[in-house]
Motif scaffolding. Structure first.
Motif, PDB file in Angstrom:
ATOM      1  N   ASN A  46       0.819  -1.215   0.000  1.00 19.57           N
ATOM      2  CA  ASN A  46       0.000   0.000   0.000  1.00 19.57           C
ATOM      3  C   ASN A  46       0.851   1.262   0.000  1.00 19.57           C
ATOM      4  OD1 ASN A  46      -3.046  -0.599   0.258  1.00 19.57           O
ATOM      5  ND2 ASN A  46      -2.123  -2.047   1.676  1.00 19.57           N
ATOM      6  N   LEU A  47       2.043   1.192   0.599  1.00 19.17           N
ATOM      7  CA  LEU A  47       2.947   2.338   0.559  1.00 19.17           C
ATOM      8  C   LEU A  47       3.340   2.652  -0.874  1.00 19.17           C
ATOM      9  CD1 LEU A  47       4.737   4.433   1.993  1.00 19.17           C
ATOM     10  CD2 LEU A  47       6.509   2.660   2.157  1.00 19.17           C
ATOM     11  N   PHE A  48       3.751   1.628  -1.618  1.00 16.03           N
ATOM     12  CA  PHE A  48       4.101   1.828  -3.026  1.00 16.03           C
ATOM     13  C   PHE A  48       2.876   2.239  -3.848  1.00 16.03           C
ATOM     14  CE2 PHE A  48       7.787  -1.153  -2.200  1.00 16.03           C
ATOM     15  CZ  PHE A  48       8.746  -0.170  -2.351  1.00 16.03           C
ATOM     16  N   LEU A  49       1.730   1.672  -3.501  1.00 15.66           N
ATOM     17  CA  LEU A  49       0.505   1.989  -4.237  1.00 15.66           C
ATOM     18  C   LEU A  49       0.147   3.464  -4.083  1.00 15.66           C
ATOM     19  CD1 LEU A  49      -1.746   0.777  -5.944  1.00 15.66           C
ATOM     20  CD2 LEU A  49      -2.956   0.186  -3.839  1.00 15.66           C
ATOM     21  N   ILE A  50       0.305   3.983  -2.882  1.00 14.95           N
ATOM     22  CA  ILE A  50       0.017   5.403  -2.633  1.00 14.95           C
ATOM     23  C   ILE A  50       0.997   6.291  -3.398  1.00 14.95           C
ATOM     24  CG2 ILE A  50       0.171   7.188  -0.843  1.00 14.95           C
ATOM     25  CD1 ILE A  50      -1.091   5.152   1.072  1.00 14.95           C
ATOM     26  N   LEU A  51       2.269   5.911  -3.391  1.00 14.07           N
ATOM     27  CA  LEU A  51       3.275   6.697  -4.108  1.00 14.07           C
ATOM     28  C   LEU A  51       3.008   6.690  -5.618  1.00 14.07           C
ATOM     29  CD1 LEU A  51       6.507   5.592  -2.202  1.00 14.07           C
ATOM     30  CD2 LEU A  51       5.255   7.750  -1.979  1.00 14.07           C
ATOM     31  N   ILE A  52       2.547   5.550  -6.129  1.00 16.32           N
ATOM     32  CA  ILE A  52       2.239   5.446  -7.561  1.00 16.32           C
ATOM     33  C   ILE A  52       1.036   6.299  -7.927  1.00 16.32           C
ATOM     34  CG2 ILE A  52       1.413   3.854  -9.350  1.00 16.32           C
ATOM     35  CD1 ILE A  52       3.094   1.672  -7.922  1.00 16.32           C
ATOM     36  N   LEU A  53       0.017   6.299  -7.052  1.00 11.26           N
ATOM     37  CA  LEU A  53      -1.236   6.999  -7.361  1.00 11.26           C
ATOM     38  C   LEU A  53      -1.201   8.485  -7.044  1.00 11.26           C
ATOM     39  CD1 LEU A  53      -3.899   4.426  -6.099  1.00 11.26           C
ATOM     40  CD2 LEU A  53      -3.288   4.958  -8.462  1.00 11.26           C
ATOM     41  N   LEU A  54      -0.225   8.921  -6.244  1.00 15.05           N
ATOM     42  CA  LEU A  54      -0.187  10.321  -5.815  1.00 15.05           C
ATOM     43  C   LEU A  54      -0.204  11.316  -6.974  1.00 15.05           C
ATOM     44  CD1 LEU A  54      -0.155  12.141  -3.362  1.00 15.05           C
ATOM     45  CD2 LEU A  54       2.340  12.019  -3.357  1.00 15.05           C
ATOM     46  N   PRO A  55       0.627  11.140  -8.007  1.00 20.14           N
ATOM     47  CA  PRO A  55       0.572  12.094  -9.135  1.00 20.14           C
ATOM     48  C   PRO A  55      -0.795  12.104  -9.822  1.00 20.14           C
ATOM     49  CG  PRO A  55       2.559  10.750  -9.256  1.00 20.14           C
ATOM     50  CD  PRO A  55       1.689  10.127  -8.219  1.00 20.14           C
ATOM     51  N   PHE A  56      -1.422  10.922  -9.932  1.00 22.92           N
ATOM     52  CA  PHE A  56      -2.736  10.852 -10.560  1.00 22.92           C
ATOM     53  C   PHE A  56      -3.803  11.484  -9.670  1.00 22.92           C
ATOM     54  CE2 PHE A  56      -0.232   7.318 -12.237  1.00 22.92           C
ATOM     55  CZ  PHE A  56      -0.387   7.504 -13.600  1.00 22.92           C
ATOM     56  N   LEU A  57      -3.622  11.343  -8.345  1.00 24.61           N
ATOM     57  CA  LEU A  57      -4.565  11.969  -7.417  1.00 24.61           C
ATOM     58  C   LEU A  57      -4.536  13.480  -7.571  1.00 24.61           C
ATOM     59  CD1 LEU A  57      -6.501  11.491  -4.961  1.00 24.61           C
ATOM     60  CD2 LEU A  57      -4.532  12.012  -3.520  1.00 24.61           C
TER      61      LEU A  57
END
Length: 298
Positions: A46-57
């Motif tokens: 989930n840590l990596f998932l959040i980092l991946i999605l942050l720019p899209f968020l």
């Protein structure tokens, strides 16, 4: 001459692509699940998932306002908590059982959605649907215990995960408006991350050099699979795309065979067919009922 691709074909393609992503994801979870405790794996994933999605968020920040309304915020927290427990159970099971068996049992999720809608939302169903529920869960028993003598603890964990994901779907039913998949996935991943922090503080484990890239790839696949599925349901009616969601078993069989030399059992095939037919009938009948109700609204 220009040809316009039907939105239904796009939705089908998105669902099949999502199923393929899930197949690869499950293989990765099986590989690293042997060495990392489930809660620790969930934390880093989930840590990596959040980092991946942050720019899209940030790009879709206009779509986030509705998520933080008082009622929606609470529902998202509940949904994230249910998803957290579900993925923990799933990781524990997929590291011990054949992937195809886990995927087959997970097909009971639509059955649980119907059952919980009856129990919680007080929805009325016909005797035919009750029969489909009974037959579908009977198919799950065939997968979990072909000789009807003993149920594996890990099979029950998959069944519990399916029930938790169904509960999450019931929570989603209470949302009035559509929300973009990226902010929803980000928020629920953040909840899962917070819930897994205590496990890391008690047992601080750093992934190895081999596990780190696999964790990152699994996070990418998880995000991609969920976003693809979200857009598929937006593009096409559920009755069009839901049958193709069952291609997860086909992809799981192929990938598990080549990567882990797992061969799908006859009982898993028979049980899967029973579950898929029962779940599909319920989904189709519910969609038909919604169409009838919508036409009757003045």
């Amino acid at each position: 001459m220009q040809y316009k691709i039907s939105s239904n074909y796009i939705g089908i393609f998105l669902v099949i692509s999502s199923s393929f992503c899930y197949a690869i994801l499950n293989c990765i979870l099986k590989k690293i699940g042997h060495n990392l405790p489930p809660l620790i794996l969930v934390f880093y994933r989930n840590l990596f998932l959040i980092l991946i999605l942050l720019p899209f968020l940030i790009a879709y920040r206009k779509n986030t306002s509705g998520l933080f309304h008082k009622n929606n915020l609470l529902l998202n927290i509940v949904r994230g908590s249910l998803g957290f427990l579900g993925i923990c159970f799933w990781i524990m099971a997929v590291s011990k059982l054949p992937i195809t068996e886990c995927v087959a049992i997970s097909f009971t999720t639509p059955l649980f959605i119907t059952l919980l809608a009856i129990l919680i939302l007080k929805e009325k169903v016909s005797l035919t649907k009750w029969g489909c529920l009974f037959i579908g869960f009977f198919g799950a028993i065939i997968v979990m215990s072909p000789d009807f003598t003993k149920l594996s603890f890990y099979s029950l964990l998959v069944l519990a995960a399916a029930m938790l994901w169904a509960s999450s779907a019931i929570v989603i039913k209470t949302f009035v408006t559509y929300h973009h998949p990226v902010p929803v996935i980000f928020f629920t991943s953040f909840i899962s991350l917070l819930l897994s922090v205590p496990a890391l503080t008690q047992n601080p484990i750093l992934p190895s050099n081999e596990q780190l890239p696999l964790l990152f790839i699994s996070s990418m696949l998880s995000a991609l699979a969920q976003v693809l599925m979200g857009f598929a349901y937006k593009k096409s009616p559920i009755t069009v795309v839901i049958p193709f969601d069952f291609t997860r078993l086909i992809f799981a069989s192929i990938t598990a065979y080549f990567l882990f030399n797992e061969i799908i059992s006859i009982s898993t095939i028979i049980g899967s067919v029973i579950i898929i037919v029962s779940a599909s009938f319920i989904v189709f009948s519910e969609a038909k009922l919604k169409n009838v109700k919508s036409r009757n609204i003045p």
